[in-house]
Design a protein around this motif. Structure first.
Motif, short mmCIF file in Angstrom:
data_model
loop_
_atom_site.label_atom_id
_atom_site.label_comp_id
_atom_site.label_asym_id
_atom_site.label_seq_id
_atom_site.Cartn_x
_atom_site.Cartn_y
_atom_site.Cartn_z
N PRO A 82 0.81 -1.23 0.00
CA PRO A 82 0.00 0.00 0.00
C PRO A 82 0.84 1.27 0.00
O PRO A 82 0.39 2.31 -0.51
CB PRO A 82 -0.83 -0.12 1.28
CG PRO A 82 -0.89 -1.59 1.55
CD PRO A 82 0.45 -2.11 1.14
N SER A 83 2.04 1.23 0.59
CA SER A 83 2.88 2.43 0.69
C SER A 83 3.96 2.47 -0.38
O SER A 83 4.84 3.34 -0.33
CB SER A 83 3.54 2.50 2.07
OG SER A 83 4.48 1.45 2.22
N GLU A 137 -2.70 10.70 13.14
CA GLU A 137 -4.12 11.05 13.11
C GLU A 137 -5.01 9.83 13.33
O GLU A 137 -6.03 9.90 14.02
CB GLU A 137 -4.47 11.73 11.78
CG GLU A 137 -3.95 13.15 11.64
CD GLU A 137 -4.79 14.16 12.41
OE1 GLU A 137 -5.58 13.77 13.29
OE2 GLU A 137 -4.63 15.37 12.13
N TYR A 138 -4.61 8.70 12.77
CA TYR A 138 -5.40 7.47 12.94
C TYR A 138 -5.41 7.07 14.41
O TYR A 138 -6.47 6.70 14.96
CB TYR A 138 -4.80 6.36 12.09
CG TYR A 138 -5.54 5.05 12.18
CD1 TYR A 138 -6.70 4.82 11.43
CD2 TYR A 138 -5.10 4.03 13.02
CE1 TYR A 138 -7.39 3.62 11.52
CE2 TYR A 138 -5.79 2.83 13.12
CZ TYR A 138 -6.93 2.63 12.37
OH TYR A 138 -7.62 1.44 12.46
N GLY A 191 -4.98 -4.94 12.30
CA GLY A 191 -5.58 -6.16 11.78
C GLY A 191 -5.07 -6.44 10.38
O GLY A 191 -3.99 -6.00 9.98
N ASP A 192 -5.86 -7.16 9.60
CA ASP A 192 -5.45 -7.57 8.26
C ASP A 192 -5.97 -6.67 7.15
O ASP A 192 -5.54 -6.78 6.00
CB ASP A 192 -5.91 -9.01 7.98
CG ASP A 192 -5.26 -10.02 8.90
OD1 ASP A 192 -4.10 -9.78 9.31
OD2 ASP A 192 -5.91 -11.03 9.24
N GLN A 193 -6.90 -5.78 7.48
CA GLN A 193 -7.56 -5.00 6.43
C GLN A 193 -7.23 -3.51 6.46
O GLN A 193 -7.14 -2.88 5.42
CB GLN A 193 -9.09 -5.18 6.54
CG GLN A 193 -9.55 -6.63 6.40
CD GLN A 193 -9.22 -7.21 5.04
OE1 GLN A 193 -9.32 -6.52 4.02
NE2 GLN A 193 -8.82 -8.47 5.01
N THR A 194 -7.05 -2.95 7.63
CA THR A 194 -6.84 -1.51 7.75
C THR A 194 -5.35 -1.20 7.78
O THR A 194 -4.61 -1.71 8.63
CB THR A 194 -7.49 -0.97 9.03
OG1 THR A 194 -8.88 -1.30 9.03
CG2 THR A 194 -7.32 0.53 9.12
N VAL A 195 -4.93 -0.38 6.85
CA VAL A 195 -3.51 -0.02 6.75
C VAL A 195 -3.39 1.49 6.60
O VAL A 195 -4.18 2.14 5.92
CB VAL A 195 -2.85 -0.76 5.57
CG1 VAL A 195 -3.52 -0.42 4.24
CG2 VAL A 195 -1.36 -0.44 5.50
N VAL A 196 -2.39 2.05 7.29
CA VAL A 196 -2.14 3.48 7.26
C VAL A 196 -0.63 3.68 7.07
O VAL A 196 0.16 3.04 7.75
CB VAL A 196 -2.56 4.17 8.57
CG1 VAL A 196 -2.58 5.68 8.40
CG2 VAL A 196 -3.91 3.67 9.06
N TRP A 197 -0.27 4.55 6.14
CA TRP A 197 1.14 4.89 6.00
C TRP A 197 1.29 6.41 6.02
O TRP A 197 0.31 7.13 5.95
CB TRP A 197 1.74 4.27 4.74
CG TRP A 197 1.12 4.72 3.45
CD1 TRP A 197 1.58 5.70 2.60
CD2 TRP A 197 -0.08 4.20 2.87
NE1 TRP A 197 0.74 5.82 1.53
CE2 TRP A 197 -0.29 4.91 1.65
CE3 TRP A 197 -1.00 3.21 3.24
CZ2 TRP A 197 -1.37 4.66 0.82
CZ3 TRP A 197 -2.09 2.97 2.41
CH2 TRP A 197 -2.26 3.68 1.21
N ASP A 198 2.52 6.85 6.15
CA ASP A 198 2.86 8.26 6.36
C ASP A 198 2.68 8.58 7.86
O ASP A 198 1.63 8.29 8.45
CB ASP A 198 2.00 9.19 5.51
CG ASP A 198 2.39 10.65 5.70
OD1 ASP A 198 3.16 11.16 4.88
OD2 ASP A 198 1.94 11.26 6.69
N SER A 199 3.70 9.19 8.44
CA SER A 199 3.69 9.42 9.88
C SER A 199 2.52 10.28 10.35
O SER A 199 1.93 10.00 11.39
CB SER A 199 5.01 10.10 10.31
OG SER A 199 6.08 9.20 10.21
N LEU A 200 2.21 11.33 9.60
CA LEU A 200 1.12 12.19 10.03
C LEU A 200 -0.21 11.46 9.97
O LEU A 200 -1.05 11.57 10.88
CB LEU A 200 1.06 13.45 9.16
CG LEU A 200 0.07 14.53 9.61
CD1 LEU A 200 0.28 14.93 11.07
CD2 LEU A 200 0.18 15.76 8.71
#
Length: 216
Positions: A52-53, A76-77, A63-72
């Motif tokens: 994703p990144s 926020e997440y 978990g297996d579905q939710t992904v977040v990249w980038d520090s900011l």
């Protein structure tokens, strides 16, 4: 369970930001350090966990579905999903200023980042002196940081930028590392803030583990 992939602790300033926001708040997560400079990184970054990144760190999986990249985005997440951690200041006006400071660090101050890359194991005051002498843009960026810090410390009375620890402190922790490494001059109250950030238990742990990497 949250899973956070980060880069080398000696050099990866963006990894420090996301990691510190989670660690300082006591949030449980699995930490996976990925060496960015070995022969296997180009192959490793093509794995599904980095897709994703496009192979960048930090990257957070919930978990297996939710992904977040980038520090900011990661910060926020965490703030949105764990409001009880108070990662942003509770006061609306202070929260707006904290977000503004983080956005400026995230998108601006490029001379400070490019001339003085984070290098926790190094002690380079002579390099810092030369860089400040030769680069007006670096002097301007450093003064901008100092001004922002002085304003918030005076407004909120410390010990950190908005009183208690917040995402703003996580975002400026790598700048504290740069000031230490390059011996960049700072007024007394700003240097005291740097010392307080360095003394945070999570930052102390990060630095200790950075020094043990031996991954140059």
């Amino acid at each position: 369970m949250l899973k956070l992939f980060i880069g080398n602790k000696t050099y990866s300033s963006w990894s420090l930001r996301g990691w510190l926001a989670a660690k300082q708040s006591g949030l449980p997560f699995e930490e996976i350090v990925v060496p960015l400079y070995d022969a296997d990184w180009d192959r490793r970054r093509e794995g599904d966990e980095f897709a994703p990144s496009s192979g960048k760190v930090p990257i957070l999986w919930d978990g297996d579905q939710t992904v977040v990249w980038d520090s900011l985005a990661i910060c926020e997440y965490l703030a949105e999903n764990y409001p009880e951690l108070h990662l942003w200041p509770s006061d609306k006006a202070a929260r707006a200023r904290a977000r503004s400071l983080c956005a400026e660090m995230h998108a601006g101050l490029a001379p400070l980042r490019s001339h003085c890359p984070m290098n926790i194991e190094a002690h380079l005051p002579e390099v810092g002196t030369r860089l400040l002498r030769d680069h007006a843009d670096l002097r301007t960026s450093l003064q901008r940081v100092i001004t922002m810090w002085q304003t918030e410390l005076a407004q909120h009375g410390g010990p950190l930028l908005f009183g208690a620890f917040s995402i703003a402190d996580a975002f400026f922790a790598p700048v504290c590392m740069r000031i230490r490494t390059y011996g960049l001059p700072a007024p007394t109250e700003v240097q005291a803030y740097v010392d307080r950030v360095v003394a945070l238990p999570s930052v102390t742990r990060w630095m200790k583990e950075a020094l043990s990497e031996k991954d140059f």
